[in-house]
Write a protein that holds these residues in place. Structure first.
Motif, PDB file in Angstrom:
ATOM      1  N   LYS A 257       0.838  -1.297  -0.168  1.00  0.00           N
ATOM      2  CA  LYS A 257      -0.013   0.219   0.128  1.00  0.00           C
ATOM      3  C   LYS A 257       0.937   1.372  -0.205  1.00  0.00           C
ATOM      4  N   GLY A 258       1.820   1.192   0.348  1.00  0.00           N
ATOM      5  CA  GLY A 258       3.052   2.126   0.270  1.00  0.00           C
ATOM      6  C   GLY A 258       3.024   3.001   1.584  1.00  0.00           C
TER       7      GLY A 258
ATOM      8  N   PHE B  29       0.541   0.261  -6.540  1.00  0.00           N
ATOM      9  CA  PHE B  29      -0.221   0.413  -5.358  1.00  0.00           C
ATOM     10  C   PHE B  29      -1.725   0.182  -5.696  1.00  0.00           C
ATOM     11  N   VAL B  32      -2.938   1.774  -8.871  1.00  0.00           N
ATOM     12  CA  VAL B  32      -1.888   2.493  -9.594  1.00  0.00           C
ATOM     13  C   VAL B  32      -0.558   2.118  -9.601  1.00  0.00           C
ATOM     14  N   ALA B  34       2.857   2.976 -10.147  1.00  0.00           N
ATOM     15  CA  ALA B  34       3.847   4.047  -9.931  1.00  0.00           C
ATOM     16  C   ALA B  34       5.217   3.812 -10.837  1.00  0.00           C
ATOM     17  N   PRO B  53       9.060  15.530 -12.784  1.00  0.00           N
ATOM     18  CA  PRO B  53       7.693  16.512 -12.136  1.00  0.00           C
ATOM     19  C   PRO B  53       7.250  15.529 -11.037  1.00  0.00           C
ATOM     20  N   ASN B  54       6.514  16.192 -10.235  1.00  0.00           N
ATOM     21  CA  ASN B  54       5.791  15.568  -9.256  1.00  0.00           C
ATOM     22  C   ASN B  54       5.025  14.335  -9.524  1.00  0.00           C
ATOM     23  N   GLY B  55       5.225  13.133  -8.814  1.00  0.00           N
ATOM     24  CA  GLY B  55       4.402  12.123  -9.276  1.00  0.00           C
ATOM     25  C   GLY B  55       5.307  11.203 -10.210  1.00  0.00           C
ATOM     26  N   ALA B  56       6.276  11.754 -10.737  1.00  0.00           N
ATOM     27  CA  ALA B  56       6.950  10.819 -11.755  1.00  0.00           C
ATOM     28  C   ALA B  56       7.473   9.603 -11.288  1.00  0.00           C
ATOM     29  N   GLY B  57       7.797   9.345  -9.936  1.00  0.00           N
ATOM     30  CA  GLY B  57       8.148   7.980  -9.667  1.00  0.00           C
ATOM     31  C   GLY B  57       9.533   8.142  -8.898  1.00  0.00           C
ATOM     32  N   LYS B  58      10.008   9.263  -8.626  1.00  0.00           N
ATOM     33  CA  LYS B  58      11.205   9.370  -7.806  1.00  0.00           C
ATOM     34  C   LYS B  58      11.377   8.783  -6.318  1.00  0.00           C
ATOM     35  N   THR B  59      10.555   9.230  -5.816  1.00  0.00           N
ATOM     36  CA  THR B  59      10.485   8.646  -4.393  1.00  0.00           C
ATOM     37  C   THR B  59      10.173   7.188  -4.336  1.00  0.00           C
ATOM     38  N   THR B  60       9.189   7.011  -5.104  1.00  0.00           N
ATOM     39  CA  THR B  60       8.930   5.268  -5.300  1.00  0.00           C
ATOM     40  C   THR B  60      10.117   4.570  -5.348  1.00  0.00           C
TER      41      THR B  60
HETATM   42  N1  LIG Z   1       1.144   4.980  -1.029  1.00  0.00           N
HETATM   43  C1  LIG Z   1       0.755   5.257  -2.361  1.00  0.00           C
HETATM   44  N2  LIG Z   1      -0.504   4.913  -2.575  1.00  0.00           N
HETATM   45  C2  LIG Z   1      -0.987   5.056  -4.023  1.00  0.00           C
HETATM   46  N3  LIG Z   1      -0.243   5.695  -4.987  1.00  0.00           N
HETATM   47  C3  LIG Z   1       1.030   6.163  -4.566  1.00  0.00           C
HETATM   48  C4  LIG Z   1       1.669   5.879  -3.238  1.00  0.00           C
HETATM   49  N4  LIG Z   1       2.640   6.674  -3.320  1.00  0.00           N
HETATM   50  C5  LIG Z   1       3.058   7.079  -4.539  1.00  0.00           C
HETATM   51  N5  LIG Z   1       2.001   6.871  -5.418  1.00  0.00           N
HETATM   52  C6  LIG Z   1       1.578   7.218  -6.638  1.00  0.00           C
HETATM   53  O1  LIG Z   1       2.713   6.718  -7.457  1.00  0.00           O
HETATM   54  C7  LIG Z   1       3.099   8.017  -8.287  1.00  0.00           C
HETATM   55  C8  LIG Z   1       4.645   8.088  -7.978  1.00  0.00           C
HETATM   56  O2  LIG Z   1       4.846   9.062  -6.737  1.00  0.00           O
HETATM   57  P1  LIG Z   1       6.318   9.305  -6.272  1.00  0.00           P
HETATM   58  O3  LIG Z   1       7.244   8.338  -6.316  1.00  0.00           O
HETATM   59  O4  LIG Z   1       5.958   9.585  -4.960  1.00  0.00           O
HETATM   60  O5  LIG Z   1       6.605  10.447  -7.049  1.00  0.00           O
HETATM   61  P2  LIG Z   1       7.752  11.655  -7.242  1.00  0.00           P
HETATM   62  O6  LIG Z   1       8.539  11.496  -5.997  1.00  0.00           O
HETATM   63  O7  LIG Z   1       8.518  11.558  -8.320  1.00  0.00           O
HETATM   64  O8  LIG Z   1       7.052  13.018  -6.987  1.00  0.00           O
HETATM   65  C9  LIG Z   1       2.215   9.178  -8.284  1.00  0.00           C
HETATM   66  O9  LIG Z   1       1.379   9.128  -9.016  1.00  0.00           O
HETATM   67  C10 LIG Z   1       1.597   8.814  -6.873  1.00  0.00           C
HETATM   68  O10 LIG Z   1       0.448   9.456  -6.767  1.00  0.00           O
END
Ligand SMILES: Nc1ncnc2c1ncn2[C@@H]1O[C@H](COP(=O)(O)OP(=O)(O)O)[C@@H](O)[C@H]1O
Ligand SMILES: [Mg+2]
Lengths: 258, 332
Positions: A257-258, B29, B32, B34, B53-60
């Motif tokens: 779920k993250g 997720f 979604v 990611a 950009p935001n939501g690109a998947g960097k943090t993931t």
């Molecule tokens: N726990 C989560 N549950 C659902 N979707 C997630 C979760 N974490 C990230 N996402 C989705 O995954 C995508 C990548 O997110 P993230 O890695 O945070 O991007 P970034 O760090 O590049 O801004 C986004 O569309 C975000 O909405």
């Protein structure tokens, strides 16, 4: 395992460094003192009124059981209020600070984290309970006869009851994002378990038996009477393991779920 | 670990000069997606930038690399070890600074570093020296006994870096290390990161392009969970500047449509954008492929059609413009 202990030490130190922790230590000692003095005063009155021969004839009367037994029995209820404040910090705080994210990336397994959190609470719980050891001296000092078996059983029961409540609180803390909510849910559930005991006293037959078997309090009472029963011990061990297991499961949820 | 057998991943470790190898990584997720099947590698000693950009998947991606959670499918090798087979050992090799710098607010700086040193199994006799060293590197010596919650954002960022450095991990993963800082702090942190990278492998993420060209050896541009471009900043610039631009300005706005059609019909033109119109003057921007310089053709064409040509010049797209172009395209 070593890392679980590192985490436990950090957590219990955090209680000592926080106002909640200090207030808890103070209140706990105060309330415990009152709960101990009541039966103690009653007992000294009784022993002054009656000549030793009079109640020596009362077969099975044990001053230790009378004083410590009622102390533990009543004080067990206090844990319903104490535990939510202890357990709410465990995981809910780390989640709201987002430090949980870092914790999961340190060289710790999920099990280490759950075990460390649990030990951290138990460690502080131990320090909370420590002042009650002075009651032993007080009891000895007024010249009462010490029944070590009863006292040890009381402490064991109190420890098992406390850790069970803490395990439940840890689980609730692991599923809530907010400390206050965690505390409230934990309190409600513990209260619910307490009510089970009442329910068992107003029902009868199989139902009464069922509710009393389910209620931690029914099992706890045996310990305060100095009775060590295998089913009571199993009950609490299972209670602990069950909620630790649920906690482990709930922190694994991040994997999908993250 | 949930590794899908259908995904093609290797069973032998990558070459020894590769510090991190990521193969066919996906992360879902629920519904979604990611990350969608990304692969890349990071060489030892490199500073790699994740740009997107935001939501690109960097943090993931970073959370997978640091062992916060496993990928849905795919594989990560770090320092020749298979991450999710040997997570606890490999976590010792990685220092992580998460995006919003989460720290225990009621701990002292030194107390926190000691806690991390214990967790990272720094030998007892080295702990003091280790903490001393990291405090010094990160410029924290004077705030060592302050409560973290009372520190400024800039200092908290340094504490975040210091905790990532404890135990000298070979890899540093920094998620948007300069976000939320003021310009002076940003410069300081960038300088610090470059120093730290001298004997470490660093991955950092950012959504600021200039940051990447300033700090990183190599860039991976992520968008919509996919790698859309990668290479050194020079390579990216070269590869992507095949998109050449020509600015054309004519002096008769009545001939606007005609000029537009003429330009569009030229071979090698990707698109024509109509810009501003003022005092009878009309500007156009053409995007062309690099190897065809259309300027002579355009001027001849306009002379033939008797359209007054006021200005014609070519422009190379800056990296910034290329980046915006890439990330504004819908990933396919
Ligand atoms: N726990 C989560 N549950 C659902 N979707 C997630 C979760 N974490 C990230 N996402 C989705 O995954 C995508 C990548 O997110 P993230 O890695 O945070 O991007 P970034 O760090 O590049 O801004 C986004 O569309 C975000 O909405
Ligand atoms: Mg992010």
């Amino acid at each position: 395992m070593k890392n679980a202990w590192v985490l436990a030490r950090k957590d219990s130190a955090a209680y000592f460094n926080s106002w909640t922790g200090i207030v808890m230590l103070t209140l706990f000692a105060l309330v415990a003192g009152i709960f101990f003095l009541f039966p103690l005063v009653t007992y000294t009155k009784m022993s002054l009124q009656a000549s030793p021969e009079a109640y020596a004839g009362l077969k099975g009367f044990s001053p230790s059981r009378f004083v410590f037994g009622s102390f533990f029995l009543n004080f067990g209820n206090v844990m319903i209020c104490v535990v939510p404040f202890l357990s709410m910090r465990a995981l809910a705080e780390e989640r709201s600070l987002q430090t949980l994210e870092l914790l999961f990336t340190y060289p710790l397994s999920d099990f280490d984290i759950v075990w460390g959190k649990f030990l951290g609470m138990i460690r502080f719980f131990f320090f909370l309970t420590l002042p009650t050891l002075s009651y032993l001296f007080l009891f000895h000092w007024i010249g009462a006869e010490m029944d070590w078996g009863v006292i040890a059983a009381g402490y064991l029961g109190f420890f098992l009851l406390g850790t069970s409540y803490l395990a439940l609180g840890l689980f609730i803390s692991s599923i809530s994002a907010n400390q206050m909510i965690s505390a409230m849910i934990t309190f409600t559930l513990l209260l619910g378990f307490w009510v089970l005991e009442w329910v068992s006293s107003v029902t009868d037959g199989a139902w009464a038996h069922f509710f009393s078997a389910l209620s931690p309090f029914g099992h706890y009472r045996d310990f305060t009477l100095g009775i060590l029963d295998r089913s009571d011990i199993s009950y609490f061990v299972f209670f602990n393991l069950y909620f630790l297991f649920l906690t482990l499961r709930s922190i694994e949820v991040r994997n999908w779920k993250g | 670990m949930p590794v899908n057998e259908a995904v093609n991943v290797s069973v032998t470790p990558p070459a020894s000069d590769v510090m991190i190898q990521v193969e066919n990584l996906s992360k879902n997720f629920g519904r979604v997606q990611a990350l969608k099947n990304i692969s890349f590698e990071v060489l030892r000693g490199e500073i790699l930038g994740f740009l997107g950009p935001n939501g690109a998947g960097k943090t993931t991606t970073m959370r997978i690399l640091t062992g916060y959670f496993p990928p849905t499918t795919g594989k990560v090798w770090i320092d020749e070890g298979d991450f999710h087979r040997d997570a606890k050992r490999i976590k010792h090799k990685i220092g992580y600074l998460p995006e919003h710098v989460p720290l225990y607010r009621d701990m002292q700086v030194e107390e926190l570093l000691r806690f991390v040193a214990d967790l990272r199994s720094v030998p007892r006799k080295n702990i003091k020296a280790e903490i001393e060293e990291k405090l010094k590197i990160c410029g924290l010596t004077e705030v060592r006994s302050r409560i973290i919650g009372n520190l400024s954002k800039g200092f908290r960022q340094r504490v975040g870096l210091a905790q990532a450095l404890i135990g000298d991990p070979k890899v540093l993963v920094l998620d948007e290390p300069t976000s939320g800082l003021d310009p002076r702090q940003i410069i300081e942190i960038r300088k610090l990161i470059r120093e730290l990278a001298r004997n470490r492998t660093v991955i950092l993420s950012t959504h600021i392009l200039s940051e990447v060209s300033m700090i990183c050896d190599r860039v991976i541009i992520l968008n919509g969970g996919k790698v859309v471009a990668s290479g050194t900043t020079q390579e990216l610039e070269d590869e992507l500047s095949r998109h050449h631009e020509i600015f054309v300005s004519i002096g008769d706005h009545h001939r606007k449509m005609e000029a537009f059609e003429l330009l569009k019909a030229l071979p090698g033109v990707e698109y024509v954008k109509e810009g501003s119109e003022h005092e009878g003057q009309v500007d156009f921007t053409l995007s062309t492929f690099k190897d065809a310089d259309l300027r002579p053709i355009i001027s001849r064409l306009f002379v033939e059609h008797d359209i007054p040509l006021l200005e014609i010049r070519s422009g190379r797209l800056s990296l910034e413009e290329i980046y915006i172009k890439i990330v504004s395209q819908e990933p396919t």
